[in-house]
Enzyme design. Structure first.
Site, PDB file in Angstrom:
ATOM      1  N   GLY A 194      51.898  72.889 -24.176  1.00  9.16           N
ATOM      2  CA  GLY A 194      52.486  74.217 -24.321  1.00  9.16           C
ATOM      3  C   GLY A 194      51.529  75.192 -24.982  1.00  9.16           C
ATOM      4  O   GLY A 194      51.664  75.503 -26.176  1.00  9.16           O
ATOM      5  N   GLU A 233      40.176  68.171 -21.198  1.00  9.55           N
ATOM      6  CA  GLU A 233      40.864  68.558 -19.967  1.00  9.55           C
ATOM      7  C   GLU A 233      39.883  69.053 -18.912  1.00  9.55           C
ATOM      8  O   GLU A 233      40.081  68.848 -17.717  1.00  9.55           O
ATOM      9  CB  GLU A 233      41.887  69.642 -20.279  1.00  9.55           C
ATOM     10  N   SER A 284      49.772  78.193 -22.866  1.00  9.01           N
ATOM     11  CA  SER A 284      49.809  79.532 -22.268  1.00  9.01           C
ATOM     12  C   SER A 284      51.153  80.220 -22.485  1.00  9.01           C
ATOM     13  O   SER A 284      52.202  79.576 -22.528  1.00  9.01           O
ATOM     14  CB  SER A 284      49.532  79.446 -20.766  1.00  9.01           C
TER      15      SER A 284
END
Length: 381
Positions: free
Chosen positions: A122, A239, A124
């Site tokens: 969580g 990521e 953006s």
């Protein structure tokens, strides 16, 4: 540089390939995400039971205690075997491993790595996408709890998740990056609303998360208060890495499929087609060489840093080059809805276009490289 496997790595690769030959599902991945998600999750659980997930995590938290080289071999061979896509979980376990308390690691890492509990990210918000430091979600300490209010968007697989690693502003008076904290938020907590976002291809891969006076225990903060930005950077560095995400074998498969189609056509390919194929192959080789350099850094013990933005830019360029090439060459099958392979190739193209935005836009990646690696000054204003 010797790019061959060591005897130990060759043995690991051989055992893995033998396992994959016996265990990769014969049925193709479902086209619809609602059906594909349980298919992917079932395979990842099977992979975990076989001892092939969380290879570089410590054994105490459910890992295998190996290293980044084994992780890279796994990624490579899964792609070559045509195995189902893996759930995007590995990078979310890293901050728990690095910044979590002993209790948090014991509680959350084993079920996360085993795919028994699904996590999402969580970060953006509607007014804070690539400019993550502009986030407005707030967390206020009230006794033995934190109370959260705000709105997250473009949360990957949020509709399928049990927990969210969430960023919120805990010091509204601090300068941008310095007043943010990271929290572990159960998505079944009172006050949490998850709303899927339907994409152009019909999938609901993303979701919005609304937080209305959501109370979570004080112990659910990850790391220290106001140190969430550092945790967030650790997450995105993992990521964005090509070594962890398995993009390289996927792109190699794309190029092989395109080349096979060109070879099968009755007419010999023209010069423009050969040039386009060669350009795509060269871009893929640049990505492959960069992946080997990144892997070498990991093996030597260096954690991912801002240079992972190079991975992100190269991966995006290769994916968009390959998928655009496929549409230009496969016009009859990729655009005609009655032709074979149309949905798969066109979905690949649509998803590839998003690569310039998700995980931080291409412009943000270039700013990171300019400021943090090259030491260039920030633009005024």
């Amino acid at each position: 540089m010797d790019l061959r496997d060591s005897p130990e790595e060759a043995g690991f690769r051989g055992r893995l390939c033998a396992w994959l030959r016996e265990n990769v599902p014969a049925d193709p991945e479902p086209a619809v995400l609602a059906e594909r998600w349980p298919y992917m999750r079932a395979f990842q659980r099977h992979l975990y039971r076989g001892g092939w997930v969380a290879l570089s995590y410590p054994e105490q938290v459910g890992g295998q205690g190996l290293g980044p080289m084994e992780e890279a071999i796994l990624s490579e061979e899964l792609g070559r075997a045509g195995a189902p896509s893996l759930l995007p979980l590995g990078h979310l376990g890293r901050p728990l491993l690095s910044h979590g308390t002993d209790e948090q690691r014991r509680r959350y890492l084993p079920p996360l790595l085993a795919s028994e509990e699904i996590w999402c990210q969580g970060f953006s918000e509607p007014q804070a996408g690539s400019d993550l430091a502009a986030l407005r979600t707030r967390a206020v300490r009230e006794g033995d709890a934190w109370v959260l209010n705000g709105h997250k968007t473009w949360t990957s697989y949020g509709a399928f998740a049990d927990f969210c690693l969430l960023l919120a502003r805990t010091d509204p008076d601090a300068v941008r990056h310095r007043g943010i904290s990271a929290f572990i938020v159960p998505l079944d907590a009172p006050g949490v609303t998850v709303r899927p976002i339907v994409l152009a291809n019909g999938d609901e891969e993303f979701a919005e998360i609304f937080l209305d006076d959501v109370r979570i225990p004080a112990a659910n903060i990850l790391g220290r208060p106001n140190e969430g930005w550092r945790i967030a950077m650790d997450v995105v560095n993992y990521e964005r890495g090509a070594v962890e995400t398995g993009y390289l074998p996927k792109f190699e498969r794309y190029l092989s499929e395109i080349a096979a189609f060109v070879k099968a056509r009755p007419a010999a390919p023209d010069r423009a087609t050969l040039r386009a194929l060669g350009d795509a192959a060269a871009a893929l080789e640049v990505l492959r060489m960069h992946c080997l350099r990144t892997l070498s850094d990991r093996v030597s013990g260096a954690p991912p840093g801002p240079e992972s933005s190079i991975d992100k830019l190269l991966m995006t360029a290769v994916e968009q080059k390959l998928t655009a090439l496929s549409l230009s060459l496969l016009t009859d099958t990729a655009v005609d809805s009655a032709g074979p392979g149309r949905a798969e190739w066109f979905d690949r193209y649509l998803y590839g276009r998003a690569g310039s935005i998700y995980g931080g836009s291409a412009q943000i990646q270039r700013n990171i490289l300019a400021e943090r690696l090259l030491g260039l000054p920030r633009a005024a204003g």
